[in-house]
Each structure stands twice: as structure tokens, then as C-alpha cells.
Design an enzyme around this catalytic site. Structure first.
Site, PDB file in Angstrom:
ATOM      1  N   GLY A  27      81.812  30.231 -39.319  1.00  0.00           N
ATOM      2  CA  GLY A  27      82.537  31.252 -38.570  1.00  0.00           C
ATOM      3  C   GLY A  27      82.369  31.103 -37.073  1.00  0.00           C
ATOM      4  O   GLY A  27      81.874  30.095 -36.564  1.00  0.00           O
ATOM      5  N   GLY A  48      80.401  32.583 -34.751  1.00  0.00           N
ATOM      6  CA  GLY A  48      79.062  32.436 -34.188  1.00  0.00           C
ATOM      7  C   GLY A  48      78.486  31.058 -34.398  1.00  0.00           C
ATOM      8  O   GLY A  48      77.887  30.464 -33.490  1.00  0.00           O
ATOM      9  N   GLU A  49      78.652  30.535 -35.606  1.00  0.00           N
ATOM     10  CA  GLU A  49      78.090  29.228 -35.923  1.00  0.00           C
ATOM     11  C   GLU A  49      78.766  28.123 -35.113  1.00  0.00           C
ATOM     12  O   GLU A  49      78.102  27.199 -34.620  1.00  0.00           O
ATOM     13  CB  GLU A  49      78.241  28.937 -37.416  1.00  0.00           C
ATOM     14  CG  GLU A  49      77.416  29.840 -38.324  1.00  0.00           C
ATOM     15  CD  GLU A  49      78.059  31.199 -38.565  1.00  0.00           C
ATOM     16  OE1 GLU A  49      77.380  32.083 -39.101  1.00  0.00           O
ATOM     17  OE2 GLU A  49      79.239  31.384 -38.194  1.00  0.00           O
ATOM     18  N   VAL A  50      80.092  28.206 -34.973  1.00  0.00           N
ATOM     19  CA  VAL A  50      80.818  27.191 -34.201  1.00  0.00           C
ATOM     20  C   VAL A  50      80.432  27.263 -32.724  1.00  0.00           C
ATOM     21  O   VAL A  50      80.176  26.238 -32.081  1.00  0.00           O
ATOM     22  CB  VAL A  50      82.337  27.367 -34.374  1.00  0.00           C
ATOM     23  CG1 VAL A  50      83.094  26.457 -33.403  1.00  0.00           C
ATOM     24  CG2 VAL A  50      82.748  27.054 -35.803  1.00  0.00           C
TER      25      VAL A  50
END
Length: 428
Positions: free
Chosen positions: A82, A84-86
Site C-alpha cells: 500500500g 505507506g510501504e511504497v
């Protein structure tokens, strides 16, 4: 073993497998199941499209159909499920890009919102695509087109067939910034064999903390190292300069604070605090930025809506119901209440606010970012609050100094050059 980004690790520990491991029983069963579901996938995605859950222009990327040509030269594929991870991967991409100026980067994610947010924030030579559904036909189509030289997965998300088929093609696999809480471990125990099969294919597994490392080994990872989170080293969020000037003029004379990436539980606390703040001083303005901007929100306080072009005259709340503008709001605010910290979401990334000198406030539920918030608290750059009364008190405190301490901590973050060199060294 605790790993420091400031020193290289013996490359023998990153030795690429000479031959892909054969699939175990669990993976073979999973493959059969996903193959059976392939004919149903287009219908499933169209139903999600009708509900606004998929990208109308790009949903077929989830069937492995590329939305862009493959660039020439080395291509490094990074995945985060999602937004945040990207966004947390941007620092790693930038460091690898500096070390390998000819390399290109393919960034995949699953959530529709991620594409809209990362569009203006990815480093140079980066392409965003949606990750294909984890079925043989879709993954093969994806890999045939992109032919990555390295595959990096982050946080909690590993798709078994993606890992197996990349390994089978001799593509080195890395699990970076890995995080598995005790609750996540318990959810995965019933499919432990599938995780064990996947984790053994990774040449390098770097966990955010020792608990995650223990949990990953409990799931079958043969070797895990603990390394600092890469989130603090990500580049600052972008913002449109002209829009910053325009909104700054609109906010002139107001005391601006932002509730960022909020969920209903966060909004209840933020709005209760704002009601008390404006009763004391009508200059206070809450910029409310919901995690899902499409979710219907109607604050009890007078509010203006960004998507409608409303003015701020007499308003207590500015509802920022748009994607990808947190960099703008952080630049204009004195403090940020980080959303997800009053619910089972267990927090969102605080470093994006700190990097821009914005004081960080948060609720008590931060399991997803425990070490990150702890680092900021130790530097007196973040403060935990439990209710609206404490939030009001915190917002009336020394916000400027808190924000500067956070910004200083970000600037001292461990450099990623050594990590980038190790990752690039995995490629043949």
C-alpha cells in the site's frame, strides 16, 4: 544478528541459489487452487471496479498486462502492498539510483490509492505498476514482460507464487524492512508451510526489530538479520510550490494543525479537541486528511471541503479529501496527529511529518511503528496522547522545538548507501 547500514555484510551470506528449490506440497496445492481461479479473476476485478476499488485505466495490470514498456538495462523490482510501504521504499530506490545511474526501478503495489499518491513522489527512473494477482498465468505474463534483475519485497507482504516463479527464473529475492507482529504470526500459523516455502527462497531477510526476526524464523526463514527501519531515510514528501503559496495565503492568520491518514477513531478525538481549541481561540484550524478520502465524512463543526473548492471563512475544519497531498499539509501545519493510532490499525508512518519539521502527536496504539515512535519520543520529537484533553494540551505546547528535533533526527538517519551496495551486489 543485528545489522548496521553503515557497514557492509559478507557477500557470502547473500549467495544466489544455483538452482530454484522445488515447490513443497503446500505451494503445489496453492498453485492448483490459484490456477482454478484464473477464469474468475476478470469478473472479480470488474466487480471491484464497479465499486470504485480498482483503477479504471489500469485494472488489467492485475492480470499481468503491462501498462508501460520495459526500459533498457538493469531493472530492479520493489513491492509494497500500500501507500505507506511504497513511500518507505523511496530512500532505498534513491540510494540504489545514485550507486547505479543506469538502473531503472519497477515499483508495484496492490492498493488503488497507492498509485495516486506515489505518482509525484517516486525517484527518477521509476515506474509504478499494480502487482498481478498471484496466479501462474498472471505472474508469468508479468515476469515475461518486465524480466527484473532483482526483486525486493517489504513489510509483511509476500505472494508465494511471485516468490517461487521469480526464484525459478534465477531472480534474487530480498525481504526488506520485514515486520511480523505476534498477531500476524498467529494468523499465519495455519499456512506456515506456505510461508516456509516462500521465505527459504529469499537470499536476504532484514527485519525491523528482534521480535519480527523471531517471528519470521518461527515461520521458517532460515536466517534473519535485524536492521534499522528504512522509513526514516525516505526523501521528503513532495508538494506543489504554487499550491503551497496559495494555501498558505488562505491559511494566513490561522493556527494550523493536521490530523493525517485518519480513521473514524482518530477523527473522534481530533474533532473533540478542535471543538475545545476554537472555543478558546477561533484562529485554530484543523486540516483533516482521511486515509480514505472517498469515505463520507461530515464533521459536527463548520467545515470546508477541498474537493468542492470551499473557502475557509468561518470554518473550523478543512477536509482535505484528496490523494497525495500530505507533503503540502505537513509544510503548512505546526503539528500532526498521526492517524491509525487510536484503533486496530496500529498507526501510520510518523517520519514523513518529522522530515518536514512538523511536531508529531499520536495515540496509544502504534504496534506497526513501535520503534519509529520510540525513537522520536526519545528525541522529544513526538508525544503520545490518549484523549482530546491531552491533545489540546499538547497543541498548546512547544510545537516548534518538537518539530525541529524530529527534523534533526531524520537528517541524522543511517545512510542507505551500504545497504544499496549490498542489494545491487546480489544481481548477476
Amino acid at each position: 544478528m543485528i545489522r548496521n547500514f553503515g557497514r557492509a555484510v559478507c557477500k557470502k551470506s547473500f549467495k544466489t541459489l544455483d538452482k530454484a528449490r522445488p515447490p513443497g506440497k503446500a505451494l503445489r496445492a496453492y498453485t492448483v487452487l490459484t490456477r482454478m481461479l484464473v477464469p474468475l479473476a476478470p469478473t472479480h476485478l470488474r466487480k471491484r471496479l464497479a465499486r470504485g476499488r480498482e483503477d479504471p485505466a489500469r485494472w488489467q495490470e492485475k492480470l499481468g498486462q503491462a501498462g508501460a514498456p520495459r526500459p533498457d538495462g538493469r531493472l530492479i523490482w520493489l513491492h509494497g502492498v500500500g501507500v505507506g510501504e511504497v513511500m518507505a521504499l523511496r530512500g532505498v530506490i534513491a540510494a540504489m539510483g545514485r550507486a547505479e545511474p543506469q538502473a531503472h526501478f519497477l515499483v508495484t503495489s496492490s492498493a488503488r490509492s497507492s498509485a495516486e499518491v506515489v505518482a509525484g513522489n517516486l525517484p527518477p527512473r521509476s515506474i509504478h505498476q499494480y502487482l498481478p494477482l498471484d496466479a501462474p498465468a498472471f505472474v508469468a505474463r508479468f515476469l515475461d514482460h518486465w524480466q527484473p534483475d532483482l526483486s525486493i519485497w517489504s513489510d509483511q507482504d509476500i505472494w508465494p507464487l511471485c516468490a517461487y516463479m521469480a526464484d525459478k527464473r534465477g531472480i534474487p529475492l530480498v525481504f526488506l524492512n520485514a515486520r511480523i507482529t505476534d498477531a500476524s504470526l498467529n494468523k499465519r500459523r495455519f499456512i506456515k508451510a506456505l510461508y516456509t516455502d516462500s521465505l527459504k527462497r529469499f537470499q536476504l531477510v532484514l527485519a525491523q526489530d528482534s521480535r519480527s526476526a523471531d517471528n519470521l524464523m518461527a515461520l521458517g526463514a532460515p536466517r534473519v538479520e535485524v536492521a534499522p527501519s528504512v522509513k526514516s531515510a525516505a526523501p521528503m514528501l513532495a508538494a506543489d510550490g504554487a499550491e503551497q503559496v496559495r494555501m498558505g495565503a488562505m491559511f494566513e492568520g490561522r493556527r494550523v494543525w493536521v490530523a493525517a491518514s485518519t480513521h473514524p477513531e482518530d477523527e473522534a478525538v481530533a474533532l473533540a479537541a478542535q471543538a475545545r481549541l476554537i472555543a478558546e481561540d477561533p484562529r485554530w484550524l484543523l486540516v483533516l486528511v482521511p486515509r480514505d478520502p472517498k469515505r463520507a465524512i461530515a464533521p459536527d463543526l463548520p467545515f470546508a471541503k477541498r474537493s468542492s473548492g470551499d473557502t475557509l471563512a468561518g470554518q473550523a475544519v478543512y477536509l482535505a479529501d484528496t490523494f497525495g497531498e500530505l507533503g503540502l499539509w505537513y509544510r503548512l501545519a505546526e503539528a500532526a496527529l498521526i492517524g491509525g493510532s487510536f484503533s486496530a490499525v496500529e498507526g501510520h508512518n510518523p517520519w514523513e511529518a518529522s522530515a518536514l519539521g512538523t511536531a508529531v502527536l499520536h495515540g496509544p496504539r502504534i504496534d506497526n511503528f513501535t520503534n519509529d515512535f520510540k525513537s522520536l519520543q526519545m528525541a522529544q520529537a513526538a508525544k503520545e496522547i490518549t484523549d482530546a484533553t491531552q491533545l489540546v494540551a499538547a497543541l498548546n505546547g512547544e510545537l516548534r522545538q518538537m518539530g525541529l528535533r524530529g527534523q534533526s533526527l531524520v537528517r541524522r538517519a543511517a545512510p542507505l548507501e551500504s545497504l544499496a551496495a549490498d542489494l545491487l551486489g546480489l544481481m548477476k
